[in-house]
Each structure stands twice: as structure tokens, then as C-alpha cells.
Design a protein around this motif. Sequence first.
Motif, PDB file in Angstrom:
ATOM      1  N   PRO A 141       3.570   7.788 -10.695  1.00 34.28           N
ATOM      2  CA  PRO A 141       2.325   7.645 -11.467  1.00 34.28           C
ATOM      3  C   PRO A 141       2.553   7.535 -12.971  1.00 34.28           C
ATOM      4  O   PRO A 141       1.650   7.120 -13.708  1.00 34.28           O
ATOM      5  N   GLU A 142       3.741   7.872 -13.443  1.00 30.52           N
ATOM      6  CA  GLU A 142       4.032   7.810 -14.874  1.00 30.52           C
ATOM      7  C   GLU A 142       4.567   6.443 -15.304  1.00 30.52           C
ATOM      8  O   GLU A 142       4.820   6.241 -16.484  1.00 30.52           O
ATOM      9  N   ASP A 143       4.743   5.553 -14.368  1.00 29.04           N
ATOM     10  CA  ASP A 143       5.215   4.210 -14.683  1.00 29.04           C
ATOM     11  C   ASP A 143       4.032   3.384 -15.207  1.00 29.04           C
ATOM     12  O   ASP A 143       3.063   3.138 -14.479  1.00 29.04           O
ATOM     13  N   THR A 152       0.836  -1.204   0.000  1.00 25.81           N
ATOM     14  CA  THR A 152       0.000   0.000   0.000  1.00 25.81           C
ATOM     15  C   THR A 152       0.867   1.248   0.000  1.00 25.81           C
ATOM     16  O   THR A 152       0.621   2.196  -0.757  1.00 25.81           O
ATOM     17  N   ALA A 153       1.903   1.248   0.860  1.00 28.41           N
ATOM     18  CA  ALA A 153       2.812   2.394   0.894  1.00 28.41           C
ATOM     19  C   ALA A 153       3.551   2.556  -0.429  1.00 28.41           C
ATOM     20  O   ALA A 153       3.758   3.685  -0.904  1.00 28.41           O
ATOM     21  N   ALA A 154       3.943   1.434  -1.038  1.00 25.47           N
ATOM     22  CA  ALA A 154       4.654   1.508  -2.314  1.00 25.47           C
ATOM     23  C   ALA A 154       3.766   2.066  -3.409  1.00 25.47           C
ATOM     24  O   ALA A 154       4.224   2.846  -4.268  1.00 25.47           O
ATOM     25  N   VAL A 155       2.485   1.706  -3.413  1.00 20.50           N
ATOM     26  CA  VAL A 155       1.565   2.230  -4.425  1.00 20.50           C
ATOM     27  C   VAL A 155       1.321   3.711  -4.210  1.00 20.50           C
ATOM     28  O   VAL A 155       1.315   4.509  -5.156  1.00 20.50           O
ATOM     29  N   LEU A 175       3.554  -0.258 -13.280  1.00 18.50           N
ATOM     30  CA  LEU A 175       3.167  -0.381 -11.879  1.00 18.50           C
ATOM     31  C   LEU A 175       2.201   0.725 -11.491  1.00 18.50           C
ATOM     32  O   LEU A 175       2.254   1.842 -12.029  1.00 18.50           O
ATOM     33  N   TYR A 176       1.321   0.419 -10.539  1.00 16.83           N
ATOM     34  CA  TYR A 176       0.438   1.431  -9.979  1.00 16.83           C
ATOM     35  C   TYR A 176       1.252   2.385  -9.105  1.00 16.83           C
ATOM     36  O   TYR A 176       2.165   1.984  -8.391  1.00 16.83           O
ATOM     37  N   GLY A 177       0.869   3.651  -9.134  1.00 17.97           N
ATOM     38  CA  GLY A 177       1.538   4.643  -8.298  1.00 17.97           C
ATOM     39  C   GLY A 177       0.740   5.932  -8.248  1.00 17.97           C
ATOM     40  O   GLY A 177       0.149   6.346  -9.249  1.00 17.97           O
ATOM     41  N   LEU A 178       0.712   6.548  -7.070  1.00 16.14           N
ATOM     42  CA  LEU A 178      -0.006   7.814  -6.892  1.00 16.14           C
ATOM     43  C   LEU A 178       0.928   9.009  -6.788  1.00 16.14           C
ATOM     44  O   LEU A 178       0.478  10.145  -6.884  1.00 16.14           O
ATOM     45  N   GLU A 238       0.767 -13.010  -8.199  1.00 12.27           N
ATOM     46  CA  GLU A 238      -0.049 -12.857  -9.402  1.00 12.27           C
ATOM     47  C   GLU A 238      -0.382 -11.409  -9.742  1.00 12.27           C
ATOM     48  O   GLU A 238      -0.628 -11.100 -10.906  1.00 12.27           O
ATOM     49  N   TRP A 239      -0.389 -10.526  -8.773  1.00 13.53           N
ATOM     50  CA  TRP A 239      -0.827  -9.143  -9.025  1.00 13.53           C
ATOM     51  C   TRP A 239       0.394  -8.314  -9.419  1.00 13.53           C
ATOM     52  O   TRP A 239       0.925  -7.530  -8.648  1.00 13.53           O
ATOM     53  N   ASP A 240       0.821  -8.448 -10.660  1.00 18.12           N
ATOM     54  CA  ASP A 240       2.060  -7.814 -11.114  1.00 18.12           C
ATOM     55  C   ASP A 240       1.974  -6.299 -11.124  1.00 18.12           C
ATOM     56  O   ASP A 240       2.994  -5.622 -10.937  1.00 18.12           O
ATOM     57  N   ALA A 241       0.808  -5.730 -11.342  1.00 24.00           N
ATOM     58  CA  ALA A 241       0.677  -4.275 -11.393  1.00 24.00           C
ATOM     59  C   ALA A 241       0.954  -3.629 -10.041  1.00 24.00           C
ATOM     60  O   ALA A 241       1.295  -2.441  -9.973  1.00 24.00           O
TER      61      ALA A 241
END
Length: 389
Positions: A116-118, A108-111, A121-124, A176-179
Motif C-alpha cells: 500500500p505504500e507504493d 485482483t490478487a496482485a492489488v 501501483l495500487y495495493g491493499l 493502459e491501466w498502469d496503476a
Amino acid sequence: MTAVREPSKSQTPAPAEAKGRRPLGRPMLYTQYGQDMALLNTGAKKVAVGVLLVVALLMPFLLEDDLLRLLATGCVLAIGAIGLNLVTGYAGQVSLGHAFFIGIGAYTAAVVSGDPEDDRLYGLGITFLPVWLLAGGLAAALVGFVVAPLASRLRGLYLAIVTLGLVFLGTHIWNEWDAVTGGVGVGRPAADPVLFGVDLSRRTESFSADQQLYLLMFVLLCVFALLGRNIARSAMGRSFAAVRDRDIAAEVTGVDVRRVKRRAFVISGFYAGCAGALLFSITGYLDPSSFGLLLSVQFVAMVLIGGVSTISGSIMGAFFIALLPRLTRELPEYLPFLSSSATQTPNVFQVETLLYGLLIVAFLLLEPRGLFGLWIRIRNYWKAWPFSY
């Protein structure tokens, strides 16, 4: 004849008992309930805590960076161990799924902190440390709230099996959740410890990165330890102990057992989520294989070796486990048949895993109260010295 005037009540000095102070010559006599319940209720405790704080704050200027990184890791592990001790030691709910909540907080912290431009991967893009730290803790606490109704209906071995299943469920999700996780063998960057525009994982003019991370983790450990100690001393902590000792008797006296168990899992999940968010910000990298059963066993070892139902014991056990790998890495110099490579057998990694089990068994048989119990024995010995009673 001059009459002798008696002093008025306003002029009569109040006794020490009325003012809430201890009478002279009787330092252990408490005249108020608040004195007995004080966090530091003796002068010796105040002095000891003060000395420990001074020594801890001087560590960055006395030790090398690699040792400071180990101590910073120990501080974060202590936060997670306190959370596990609250649910297992204080509330009596056996949990083997701590690695699952650690993983939720870490990812959660990593997301939240991710780029966000990657596209992979998900990112805020929110790198402010308090934001992703609270997000990791609240996400794990929310999952603990969802799991708690199921766990509140079970106890003992059945509860341990259910929480153990969370670890394997989490392992499947992380693989399994690669994103979110980046995939097995690839991983993703951990949350960036940025505080007021300063990236604490990078060297500055005054401090190295390890010095900054150690000071940050030490301050956070003090905050979480103080919070945990106050929870244990509060009405909530007493309800935890009542459910742990005899849940049927607690329910008869008016304690809502299910609510107490739910609170214990939520608080433990919050501590684990915050610990997971901080733990991998030290290394800067996350991999799905980091949240397996061995991580849960390590946290159980911290609680049992340090001392069940004690905040201080959780901290002792966490630092013991954090420093144990450093000691095992030195074994090949004294035992030539041990290899430092994981591809050869026997190696130091196998010895390290074996030591977790041996230490748990040894402390359960020889000193169930753990390192904290040893400290109590030493303290009582010197308090009674030179007498034997």
C-alpha cells in the motif's frame, strides 16, 4: 419331544443387499443408487487414487526444484482447465475468453496483496493467501455474471466471437491501466503466497520454495478437482449436460436455460480467477502481455487434448501442456537447424506454438475423447483381456 424354535426376525441375518453391500462374488452389482453415484465406486478406483496421492506427495523428495516448479504450474493450469471444461465441455458454451478471466484474477490478487505504500501501483497489503485467492476468484466470477446475460443469447460461432472479443478488450485494459498492471514492459509483482505468516515463495529450514509451492498447488488442485467433480455429478451438472445436448428440449422439460448458462460462466470465471491468482504467484511477476490470445488457445488445447467433459481429462491435458515446453527446449540438441533464441527463425518457440494447433487437430480427428479416451481404451482392453470383446 422338544420343539425346534425358529429364529426371530431380529436374529435373522439381513442379506447383503438390504445393508447396501455388494453380494459376495458380484463386485460390480449395485443394490442402491448411492453406490452407483459414489465418487469412487470400485475398489480399483480407490486403490488407484490412493497410489496417485502417495506418489504425488513423494514428488518433492524425489525430483529437482525446476521439475517441481513445472508440476506446480501444471497443477494451477489444471484448475483453470477444469473451469473451462465446465463451461465448454459440460455446458456446451464455447469460450475463447479464458485468458481475460485469468487476467482479472491475477491482477485482483496482485492489488489485494500489493504494497500500500507504493505510490506507483495500487495495493491493499493483505498477503494472507486465502483472502487474495478468494478475491481473485470472486472478481472473475462477478465479471462472468455480467457477461453471462449477453452470452446466454448466443450460441456456437457467435458466442465464440463474443468471448474472443473479451481477450482483446482485456489486452487494451491491461496495457493502459498502469496503476493496476504496472504498464507494458514494466509489470508488477504478483501476489505473495503467505500462509499463517510463512512466505511459501521463500526457502525454509525444511523445504525449498519450489517444494512448498508444489505441495500448496497440489492440495488446491485436489480441492478444486473434487469440487468440480461434485458439480458435474449434481443436479446442476445434469442441467449443464441437458443444455449442451439440446437446449430447446431442456427448456421444454423445465430447465431454465439462461440461468444454467449464467451459472456455467460464473463458475468457470471463479475457477479461472483462482487459477490466475495462483499461476503468477509461482513466477512472482505479472506483465500485461501474458494474457493474450495464445493463453486462451493453450487452455482450449488442454481441454481438447485431455478430454472434453471430464475432470480427469482436464488435469491430464494441463500437465501435458505444462510439460510440452520442457520437451521442445530439448529439440535443438537433436535438430541443429532449430534455434533456442526467439530472434532467429525457425526457433523452438515457433515450434511450440505450431504444436498446439497440430495436437488439437490430431486429437479431434484421431481421438476426440483426448488422453482420457486413450486411458479408457487401455483400461477396457485389460479388463477384457485375453478376449477381444
